[in-house]
Design a protein around this motif. Structure first.
Motif, PDB file in Angstrom:
ATOM      1  N   LYS A  68       9.945   6.769   6.401  1.00 28.06           N
ATOM      2  CA  LYS A  68       9.551   6.068   5.180  1.00 28.06           C
ATOM      3  C   LYS A  68      10.465   6.541   4.055  1.00 28.06           C
ATOM      4  CE  LYS A  68       4.772   5.545   6.746  1.00 28.06           C
ATOM      5  NZ  LYS A  68       3.348   5.925   6.553  1.00 28.06           N
ATOM      6  N   PRO A  69      11.522   5.764   3.788  1.00 26.24           N
ATOM      7  CA  PRO A  69      12.549   6.213   2.854  1.00 26.24           C
ATOM      8  C   PRO A  69      12.113   6.131   1.397  1.00 26.24           C
ATOM      9  CG  PRO A  69      13.016   3.983   3.559  1.00 26.24           C
ATOM     10  CD  PRO A  69      11.818   4.439   4.353  1.00 26.24           C
ATOM     11  N   ALA A  70      12.770   6.924   0.578  1.00 27.59           N
ATOM     12  CA  ALA A  70      12.573   6.822  -0.866  1.00 27.59           C
ATOM     13  C   ALA A  70      13.329   5.609  -1.396  1.00 27.59           C
ATOM     14  CB  ALA A  70      13.050   8.096  -1.552  1.00 27.59           C
ATOM     15  N   ARG A  71      14.581   5.478  -0.966  1.00 29.69           N
ATOM     16  CA  ARG A  71      15.364   4.285  -1.277  1.00 29.69           C
ATOM     17  C   ARG A  71      15.211   3.264  -0.155  1.00 29.69           C
ATOM     18  NH1 ARG A  71      21.000   7.350  -2.843  1.00 29.69           N
ATOM     19  NH2 ARG A  71      20.707   7.465  -5.125  1.00 29.69           N
ATOM     20  N   THR A  72      15.357   2.021  -0.478  1.00 26.57           N
ATOM     21  CA  THR A  72      15.312   0.976   0.537  1.00 26.57           C
ATOM     22  C   THR A  72      16.516   1.107   1.478  1.00 26.57           C
ATOM     23  OG1 THR A  72      14.085  -0.582  -0.841  1.00 26.57           O
ATOM     24  CG2 THR A  72      15.446  -1.518   0.910  1.00 26.57           C
ATOM     25  N   VAL A  73      16.235   1.017   2.769  1.00 29.57           N
ATOM     26  CA  VAL A  73      17.285   1.066   3.791  1.00 29.57           C
ATOM     27  C   VAL A  73      17.268  -0.252   4.549  1.00 29.57           C
ATOM     28  CG1 VAL A  73      18.097   2.189   5.903  1.00 29.57           C
ATOM     29  CG2 VAL A  73      17.198   3.577   4.012  1.00 29.57           C
ATOM     30  N   GLY A  87      16.864   9.090   1.808  1.00 32.70           N
ATOM     31  CA  GLY A  87      15.789  10.043   1.508  1.00 32.70           C
ATOM     32  C   GLY A  87      14.591   9.790   2.404  1.00 32.70           C
ATOM     33  N   TRP A  88      13.556  10.608   2.216  1.00 33.25           N
ATOM     34  CA  TRP A  88      12.329  10.490   3.027  1.00 33.25           C
ATOM     35  C   TRP A  88      11.139  10.784   2.129  1.00 33.25           C
ATOM     36  CZ3 TRP A  88      12.761  11.029   8.809  1.00 33.25           C
ATOM     37  CH2 TRP A  88      11.545  10.767   9.453  1.00 33.25           C
ATOM     38  N   LYS A  89      10.243   9.842   2.068  1.00 31.99           N
ATOM     39  CA  LYS A  89       9.062  10.012   1.221  1.00 31.99           C
ATOM     40  C   LYS A  89       8.232  11.187   1.713  1.00 31.99           C
ATOM     41  CE  LYS A  89       4.714   7.762  -0.097  1.00 31.99           C
ATOM     42  NZ  LYS A  89       3.842   6.567   0.118  1.00 31.99           N
ATOM     43  N   GLU A  90       7.942  12.095   0.785  1.00 27.09           N
ATOM     44  CA  GLU A  90       7.106  13.239   1.124  1.00 27.09           C
ATOM     45  C   GLU A  90       5.629  12.827   1.074  1.00 27.09           C
ATOM     46  OE1 GLU A  90       8.186  16.031   2.208  1.00 27.09           O
ATOM     47  OE2 GLU A  90      10.313  15.649   1.830  1.00 27.09           O
ATOM     48  N   GLU A  91       4.933  13.090   2.162  1.00 25.10           N
ATOM     49  CA  GLU A  91       3.513  12.723   2.230  1.00 25.10           C
ATOM     50  C   GLU A  91       2.675  13.702   1.420  1.00 25.10           C
ATOM     51  OE1 GLU A  91       2.476  10.036   3.422  1.00 25.10           O
ATOM     52  OE2 GLU A  91       4.222   9.372   4.602  1.00 25.10           O
ATOM     53  N   ILE A 151      18.536  -9.362   8.700  1.00 21.60           N
ATOM     54  CA  ILE A 151      18.332  -8.168   7.880  1.00 21.60           C
ATOM     55  C   ILE A 151      16.979  -7.562   8.237  1.00 21.60           C
ATOM     56  CG2 ILE A 151      18.053  -7.258   5.538  1.00 21.60           C
ATOM     57  CD1 ILE A 151      19.784  -9.622   4.560  1.00 21.60           C
ATOM     58  N   ALA A 152      16.987  -6.282   8.602  1.00 27.16           N
ATOM     59  CA  ALA A 152      15.742  -5.526   8.796  1.00 27.16           C
ATOM     60  C   ALA A 152      15.646  -4.538   7.634  1.00 27.16           C
ATOM     61  CB  ALA A 152      15.760  -4.785  10.130  1.00 27.16           C
ATOM     62  N   ARG A 153      14.693  -4.751   6.767  1.00 27.03           N
ATOM     63  CA  ARG A 153      14.561  -3.967   5.544  1.00 27.03           C
ATOM     64  C   ARG A 153      13.352  -3.031   5.625  1.00 27.03           C
ATOM     65  NH1 ARG A 153      13.999  -7.863   1.151  1.00 27.03           N
ATOM     66  NH2 ARG A 153      16.285  -7.937   1.251  1.00 27.03           N
ATOM     67  N   ILE A 154      13.605  -1.754   5.365  1.00 23.60           N
ATOM     68  CA  ILE A 154      12.522  -0.773   5.221  1.00 23.60           C
ATOM     69  C   ILE A 154      12.437  -0.450   3.730  1.00 23.60           C
ATOM     70  CG2 ILE A 154      11.565   1.422   5.983  1.00 23.60           C
ATOM     71  CD1 ILE A 154      13.521   1.386   8.324  1.00 23.60           C
ATOM     72  N   ASN A 155      11.424  -0.936   3.083  1.00 20.72           N
ATOM     73  CA  ASN A 155      11.319  -0.791   1.639  1.00 20.72           C
ATOM     74  C   ASN A 155      11.106   0.657   1.228  1.00 20.72           C
ATOM     75  OD1 ASN A 155      11.551  -3.555   0.718  1.00 20.72           O
ATOM     76  ND2 ASN A 155       9.586  -3.918   1.721  1.00 20.72           N
ATOM     77  N   GLY A 156      11.836   1.069   0.213  1.00 18.44           N
ATOM     78  CA  GLY A 156      11.724   2.422  -0.291  1.00 18.44           C
ATOM     79  C   GLY A 156      10.485   2.619  -1.149  1.00 18.44           C
ATOM     80  N   SER A 157      10.048   3.863  -1.241  1.00 17.59           N
ATOM     81  CA  SER A 157       8.820   4.180  -1.967  1.00 17.59           C
ATOM     82  C   SER A 157       9.052   4.475  -3.444  1.00 17.59           C
ATOM     83  CB  SER A 157       8.143   5.396  -1.329  1.00 17.59           C
ATOM     84  OG  SER A 157       9.011   6.529  -1.392  1.00 17.59           O
ATOM     85  N   GLU A 202      16.793  19.137   8.869  1.00 21.18           N
ATOM     86  CA  GLU A 202      15.598  19.119   9.709  1.00 21.18           C
ATOM     87  C   GLU A 202      15.125  17.699   9.974  1.00 21.18           C
ATOM     88  OE1 GLU A 202      12.498  21.640   8.333  1.00 21.18           O
ATOM     89  OE2 GLU A 202      13.746  23.444   8.262  1.00 21.18           O
ATOM     90  N   ARG A 203      15.148  16.860   8.944  1.00 17.46           N
ATOM     91  CA  ARG A 203      14.709  15.470   9.096  1.00 17.46           C
ATOM     92  C   ARG A 203      15.610  14.721  10.075  1.00 17.46           C
ATOM     93  NH1 ARG A 203       9.538  14.228   7.237  1.00 17.46           N
ATOM     94  NH2 ARG A 203       9.283  14.696   5.004  1.00 17.46           N
ATOM     95  N   VAL A 204      16.905  14.857   9.886  1.00 12.93           N
ATOM     96  CA  VAL A 204      17.844  14.137  10.735  1.00 12.93           C
ATOM     97  C   VAL A 204      17.722  14.591  12.185  1.00 12.93           C
ATOM     98  CG1 VAL A 204      20.281  13.721  11.228  1.00 12.93           C
ATOM     99  CG2 VAL A 204      19.474  13.715   8.859  1.00 12.93           C
TER     100      VAL A 204
END
Length: 379
Positions: A223-228, A375-379, A166-172, A90-92
């Motif tokens: 908003k990933p759980a792991r850093t992407v 992964g995806w951080k659950e709100e 490098i474009a980093r999206i920090n994981g939660s 569903e997320r993808v």
């Protein structure tokens, strides 16, 4: 838990043919006089290079000799690792709705307008600065304010002047320090280095492919759980120099890279062949490669084909030789690759075999890699 690695030494040979041009192009045999023909190009063809060949001792060659023979050394480490069955459907699929061919067409037109993106050229440095500014603009335009707080845009400096990006999206997650890397190389080259190298196919296509995946993810507030991280490497054509420098830095800092996936050439569909995703099965991690195959089956509108390059032909090899699991996706079977690579004819309108819709399938794959492994951080 650290991976168990068994280092194996390999050397590979790819014989380039600089004197062979594409019919109708302005290709000429490589000679040292060509190097000084274009101002703003700083390359020393007499610079020494130490190369290691299979079953032999290291030998010194000049940069010119390296260009003419295109030898590649790879110290390969097979890494035992496991990856999950894809389950974030569903997320993808939600993020895939944000993808478009519009951005890649506009970005590729600009990115290939530079005379060359050779890592030692002035225009190679200018193209890198433009790419960084475009990533920044897209981030400001599409990322929410809360997501922008998680994003870092980094120029990784290199002595030759064209920096990697490098474009980093920090994981939660506070418990999982894993990092997922999605990469392409930003530089281009011509068989005769000082001639124009628009590099539309190699690897402008991969560069804008992962840029579109990045844009779609941030537009969907990923908003990933792991850093992407998204990487655009400098100097791949010089011998994987940019990615090797980053890998060296990551190893020194013990960065826990879980997986690295490379996108190098993603737009060509040879006339008369089946449209498919080429998945390299040499110089890659077997388990991660199988995981990519599962993603293709689940999320893409075309099948995959297993293929081989025969040598360490892109940046995933820098990661694999250092013990990080890596994989490599290409536009189709390697034997059906765009014949215009590394020539003045590597342009968008050379043939209707160059396909933005085909390229978009690879953006889907990059999105799937980011979500399924990040992964995806659950709100």
């Amino acid at each position: 838990m650290k991976s168990f690695s068994i280092p194996l030494l390999f050397a590979s040979l790819a014989v380039a043919a600089p004197s062979i041009g594409v019919q109708g192009s302005e290709q000429f045999p490589l000679n040292t006089e060509d190097v000084d023909a274009y101002a703003g190009f700083n390359i020393d063809l007499n610079a020494p290079r130490l190369l290691q060949f299979e079953n032999g001792s290291p030998i010194w060659m000049t940069e010119l000799e390296k260009v003419l023979t295109a030898y590649t050394l790879i110290i390969l480490q097979y890494t035992v690792s496991a990856f999950p069955t894809p389950n974030a459907t569903e997320r993808v699929k939600h993020v895939l709705k944000f993808l478009s061919t519009e951005g890649p067409q506009e970005n590729l037109k600009k990115f290939t307008s530079f005379r060359t993106r050779h890592y030692l050229s002035d225009t190679g440095r200018q193209s890198q600065k433009w790419l960084l500014s475009e990533i920044s603009e897209l981030t400001n335009k599409y990322a929410s304010s809360s997501l922008r707080e998680l994003i870092s845009l980094i120029e990784f400096p290199h002595s030759w002047g064209q920096n990697s990006i490098i474009a980093r999206i920090n994981g939660s997650s506070t418990e999982d320090d894993g990092v997922i890397v999605i990469g392409a190389h930003q530089d281009s080259t011509n068989w005769t280095p000082s001639l124009p190298a628009p590099g539309t196919h190699n690897d402008g296509s991969g560069s804008v492919t992962i840029l579109e995946a990045y844009r779609a993810l941030i537009a969907a507030d990923f908003k990933p759980a792991r850093t992407v991280e998204f990487h655009w490497y400098s100097a791949e054509e010089g011998g994987l120099l940019g990615s090797q420098a980053i890998v060296k830095d990551y190893r020194a800092r013990s960065v826990n890279v879980i997986a690295m996936t490379e996108f190098d050439t993603t737009a060509w569909v040879k006339r008369g062949t089946r449209e498919e995703v080429g998945i390299m099965v040499d110089f890659v991690n077997t388990n991660l490669t199988r995981f990519n195959m599962q993603l293709v089956d689940k999320y893409l509108d075309m099948p995959y084909v297993e293929t081989k390059c025969g040598f360490a032909c892109s940046d995933q090899a820098s990661w694999e030789k250092a013990g990080y699991p890596s994989s490599f996706n290409i536009e189709g079977d390697f034997k059906n690759s765009n014949p215009n690579a590394h020539t003045t004819n590597d342009v968008i309108d050379i043939s209707d075999e160059f396909s933005f819709s085909h390229m978009l399938e690879f953006s889907k794959l990059a999105v799937a890699v980011a979500i399924e492994l990040g992964g995806w951080k659950e709100e």
